[in-house]
Design a protein around this motif. Sequence first.
Motif, PDB file in Angstrom:
ATOM      1  N   ARG A 179      58.356  75.362 103.047  1.00 26.01           N
ATOM      2  CA  ARG A 179      56.935  75.506 102.714  1.00 26.01           C
ATOM      3  C   ARG A 179      56.570  74.554 101.588  1.00 26.01           C
ATOM      4  O   ARG A 179      57.420  74.202 100.776  1.00 26.01           O
ATOM      5  N   ARG A 180      55.307  74.255 101.501  1.00 26.41           N
ATOM      6  CA  ARG A 180      54.878  73.363 100.412  1.00 26.41           C
ATOM      7  C   ARG A 180      55.113  74.006  99.055  1.00 26.41           C
ATOM      8  O   ARG A 180      55.454  73.342  98.092  1.00 26.41           O
ATOM      9  N   ILE A 181      54.959  75.309  98.986  1.00 23.16           N
ATOM     10  CA  ILE A 181      55.171  75.985  97.697  1.00 23.16           C
ATOM     11  C   ILE A 181      56.633  75.869  97.297  1.00 23.16           C
ATOM     12  O   ILE A 181      56.958  75.662  96.120  1.00 23.16           O
ATOM     13  N   GLU A 182      57.522  75.933  98.273  1.00 22.17           N
ATOM     14  CA  GLU A 182      58.947  75.791  97.953  1.00 22.17           C
ATOM     15  C   GLU A 182      59.237  74.376  97.472  1.00 22.17           C
ATOM     16  O   GLU A 182      60.011  74.172  96.535  1.00 22.17           O
ATOM     17  N   PHE A 183      58.597  73.433  98.093  1.00 21.17           N
ATOM     18  CA  PHE A 183      58.783  72.040  97.685  1.00 21.17           C
ATOM     19  C   PHE A 183      58.319  71.832  96.246  1.00 21.17           C
ATOM     20  O   PHE A 183      59.049  71.289  95.412  1.00 21.17           O
ATOM     21  N   ILE A 184      57.091  72.310  95.948  1.00 18.66           N
ATOM     22  CA  ILE A 184      56.537  72.122  94.603  1.00 18.66           C
ATOM     23  C   ILE A 184      57.387  72.859  93.563  1.00 18.66           C
ATOM     24  O   ILE A 184      57.732  72.306  92.516  1.00 18.66           O
ATOM     25  N   LEU A 185      57.745  74.096  93.854  1.00 18.06           N
ATOM     26  CA  LEU A 185      58.540  74.853  92.887  1.00 18.06           C
ATOM     27  C   LEU A 185      59.921  74.216  92.707  1.00 18.06           C
ATOM     28  O   LEU A 185      60.459  74.195  91.606  1.00 18.06           O
ATOM     29  N   GLY A 186      60.457  73.682  93.780  1.00 13.47           N
ATOM     30  CA  GLY A 186      61.744  73.002  93.673  1.00 13.47           C
ATOM     31  C   GLY A 186      61.651  71.771  92.794  1.00 13.47           C
ATOM     32  O   GLY A 186      62.473  71.553  91.910  1.00 13.47           O
ATOM     33  N   LYS A 187      60.612  70.989  93.007  1.00 12.41           N
ATOM     34  CA  LYS A 187      60.402  69.789  92.186  1.00 12.41           C
ATOM     35  C   LYS A 187      60.214  70.200  90.726  1.00 12.41           C
ATOM     36  O   LYS A 187      60.816  69.624  89.821  1.00 12.41           O
ATOM     37  N   PHE A 188      59.354  71.200  90.506  1.00 14.29           N
ATOM     38  CA  PHE A 188      59.089  71.651  89.137  1.00 14.29           C
ATOM     39  C   PHE A 188      60.383  72.078  88.456  1.00 14.29           C
ATOM     40  O   PHE A 188      60.693  71.646  87.350  1.00 14.29           O
ATOM     41  N   THR A 189      61.132  72.936  89.159  1.00 14.55           N
ATOM     42  CA  THR A 189      62.360  73.461  88.559  1.00 14.55           C
ATOM     43  C   THR A 189      63.329  72.326  88.232  1.00 14.55           C
ATOM     44  O   THR A 189      63.971  72.326  87.177  1.00 14.55           O
ATOM     45  N   GLY A 190      63.418  71.364  89.128  1.00 16.04           N
ATOM     46  CA  GLY A 190      64.311  70.243  88.893  1.00 16.04           C
ATOM     47  C   GLY A 190      63.924  69.455  87.651  1.00 16.04           C
ATOM     48  O   GLY A 190      64.763  69.164  86.796  1.00 16.04           O
ATOM     49  N   VAL A 191      62.645  69.134  87.534  1.00 15.62           N
ATOM     50  CA  VAL A 191      62.185  68.358  86.374  1.00 15.62           C
ATOM     51  C   VAL A 191      62.356  69.182  85.098  1.00 15.62           C
ATOM     52  O   VAL A 191      62.786  68.670  84.061  1.00 15.62           O
ATOM     53  N   TRP A 192      62.048  70.466  85.216  1.00 17.35           N
ATOM     54  CA  TRP A 192      62.155  71.327  84.033  1.00 17.35           C
ATOM     55  C   TRP A 192      63.613  71.415  83.574  1.00 17.35           C
ATOM     56  O   TRP A 192      63.905  71.485  82.383  1.00 17.35           O
TER      57      TRP A 192
END
Lengths: 276, 309, 265
Positions: free
Chosen positions: A96-109
Amino acid sequence: MNSLRIIRLIAGNTFLEAVRQKLFLFLVFIAAAFIVSSFYFRDLDFGFSELKFISDFGFGAIVFFGSILSIAGAAQLFFNEIENRTALTILAKPVRRIEFILGKFTGVWAVVLAFTAMMTLLLMAILWYREGILMGMERFARDFPEGRKVLYGDILWVGFLQWLKFGILISITMIVAGFARTNLFTVVISFFILIICHLQYLARDAWAEIAFWPARMGVAVMGFAFPNFQVFNVGEYVALYEPLPWSVIGSLVGLSAIYIIVYNLLAVVSFRSREI
Amino acid sequence: MAPAIEIKELTKDFPLGLGKYKLRAVDHLSLRVEQNQVFGLLGPNGSGKSTTMKVILGLLTPTAGECRVYGLPSNKTAARKEVGFLPEAPYFYKYLSGLEMVVLMGKICGLSAARARERAWEVIEWVGLKDAARRRVGTYSKGMLQRIGIAQALVHDPQLIILDEPTAGVDPVGSAEISSLVLKLKEAGKTILLCSHLLAQVEDICDHVAIMNKGRCIRQGPLAEITEGQGDTEIRLDQLPEPEVEALRRWLGERGIDLRQVKRPQLRLDEVFLREIGKADLIYRQGSESVQLGSQVTSDKAGKDSENE
Amino acid sequence: MNPFWKSLALVLVAAFLVGLLARPVEEPAWQWVREQEPALQLESLEDLLGQGIIVGVMGGFRSIFANLLWIRGSEYWKEQDLPGMQTMIRLVTAIDPRPSFFWMNGARITSLDMPHWRIREQGGRQNVPEVVQERIFEEQNLAGIEILHRAMVYHPNNPQYPLEIGLIKARRMDDLEGALKYYRKASEMPNAPAYAARVYAQLLRRLGRDQEAYEWLAGIYPTLDPDNIYDRAEVMLRRIRELEEDLNIPPEERIPELARDSARK
Ligand SMILES: Nc1ncnc2c1ncn2[C@@H]1O[C@H](COP(=O)(O)OP(=O)(O)O)[C@@H](O)[C@H]1O
Ligand SMILES: [Mg+2]
């Protein structure tokens, strides 16, 4: 459960990508050099105040380079996926797009966590070392009547709170990236927002005093629509002067949680509107 | 049995800039891909093939019309469970090795770590990249990228495989190998939707095609039907000496049939090339002995309605 | 409507709403930060700097600005550059009025070092007339006190500043009456060092007000903790005994010594 796994996988991959990039290593290096250079204050013979100088410089470097890392890192890691069309490959999977965004966020964080933790520990090590030396010098001994004075636990807390602030900044950058077409535009707008966030407290104090009502409305909106980053500016007060009260820590953690959750959802909204 | 893909009256507009001007990339397209078909979506550059595929994958929302994958609307995440996708000109994460990349994609598709690893080796071997598996994707050639792309599309053993320009920019050997992979997939019972602007190449492997131009479908149906000549018949014989040709012409003339052309069948240049480098086994042609495609072509005529638009 | 604009509008509205929602959560932290934050002296800053630096100052890096300027200032100090140093002290304390380090050092440099710089500039100790030298010292002492007064606006509960003013007045300006006021002020602050009260009494004695000094100490002594080495109760008792001698107080009326914890057991 499955969602969490996907988020973790995307985050892990993002983290890997980041640490294999030059930007991250460059910022780690330059921030560390900055913090270490505070050894220069040794020559100025300031006594206990030297520790204050070191801590100011350390937190300054963390805030400054951490902000750059948060914005540039989030923007770059996001646009790499778009420009290399890897986002297509991932999103064509049952993701899902939400999984993609949260994954990206978590990675950068997580990348920013690595940065903040390294720099905070480095700062603590330097303070510990210099404090030990100053305590042993006769002419400064009276600055340390009861042994060590620096509140190392609080320094750790301040580092942690800066990391939370970076989390908000990363989510803001992700929102902008969802709308923007280019990396550069994202970075510029996000830095602009960062400055507004640091200044918004002026707006929130000033709006009631403005007579001209459209201007008053505008200023009020500014005061509410942007988070107040000045409130995270606790590093200047604590550690050497004042212990950080629990109520402040609790308030900042709660504040960050609200902003990070809501802003990430908004980043999903902005990413949804994007044709990839 | 639900069709693998069912598209009805699909239209997709892209906004141009921020104003209200729009570009119509797909225009009232309807098509139906049955299970175990090799379906070719053909057409020149910019005719809307990739856009159609992105709609099927839920990457784009249709402006109008509907699109279902195994009966599920394509904007549902679950619709992509049984789908593998090779994007156009794939890049992938340059900093990962081919193996790492395929394993990652396998895990993202829900395979356990151990299973993802096992499957990754299987598909990498299958696409013939075993030796390069541990090299960084950044060092791969174009053909290798396409093949690792196919590997990552297959890692979770999907039923439907969507390939966007799988042979674009790949040399004849590479594209023949890719064609052979596609046919093997069909033998394994998979459904394949592929698109290409290289019409001739696709002709050899597809059993059903739709031809697009400027977003519209201009022709669609079983390949044999579409490519059938206008009433001519072609006969192939063992080598025929000149006098025998004359005798045949006469014999036919008596029956009022005109022998229009006599020629030595020529090899296509890519076939010559493949023979020269000792890979003649990769030559697949419609109706040749190695693969019997003709016998399996379904006589499906659904979706033809879009032709009249 | 274009989904782009729709999403953008949604994001802006939601950002505003979450700002409203977050306000009460933020309040405790914000209140604390503001308490730590003495008001910035924008007017004086604007006199000295362009608008650009003010933004930087607000940006959370102002301690660093102040620190760097102070380091620059120590160059002026080495060069004995009077106007440079004066500007730096004003600038640094205006940008970051929180560290007492800037105030104390600024005041000391102003009252202790600067008179010598001025005299040297005007020809040295031999050549400058005595009266002029006196006047220079007087002026610099007042300038130092002025800085400490400004510090007290920001740090009303820090006894360091009144003590420093008292010291200047008593030692360097022979103004015992004036010094008295500041030692008293300092000794009444919650975290005053014990010596503030003792010095106050000493000054009273030097002014011949022994009775007053005795009453002052007698009032303070019982509040001390004999087990706390920083209170120095025994030193104060010694002073009290001296005064009791001088004032001829009969033994039975004398202040009793405080019992130590160890003795009580
Ligand atoms: N994201 C997009 N934004 C705007 N226009 C697009 C976008 N994607 C594709 N197009 C346009 O849509 C048309 C069809 O593109 P595409 O489906 O990629 O064609 P094909 O794959 O058949 O070559 C082209 O004119 C292309 O420029
Ligand atoms: Mg295309």
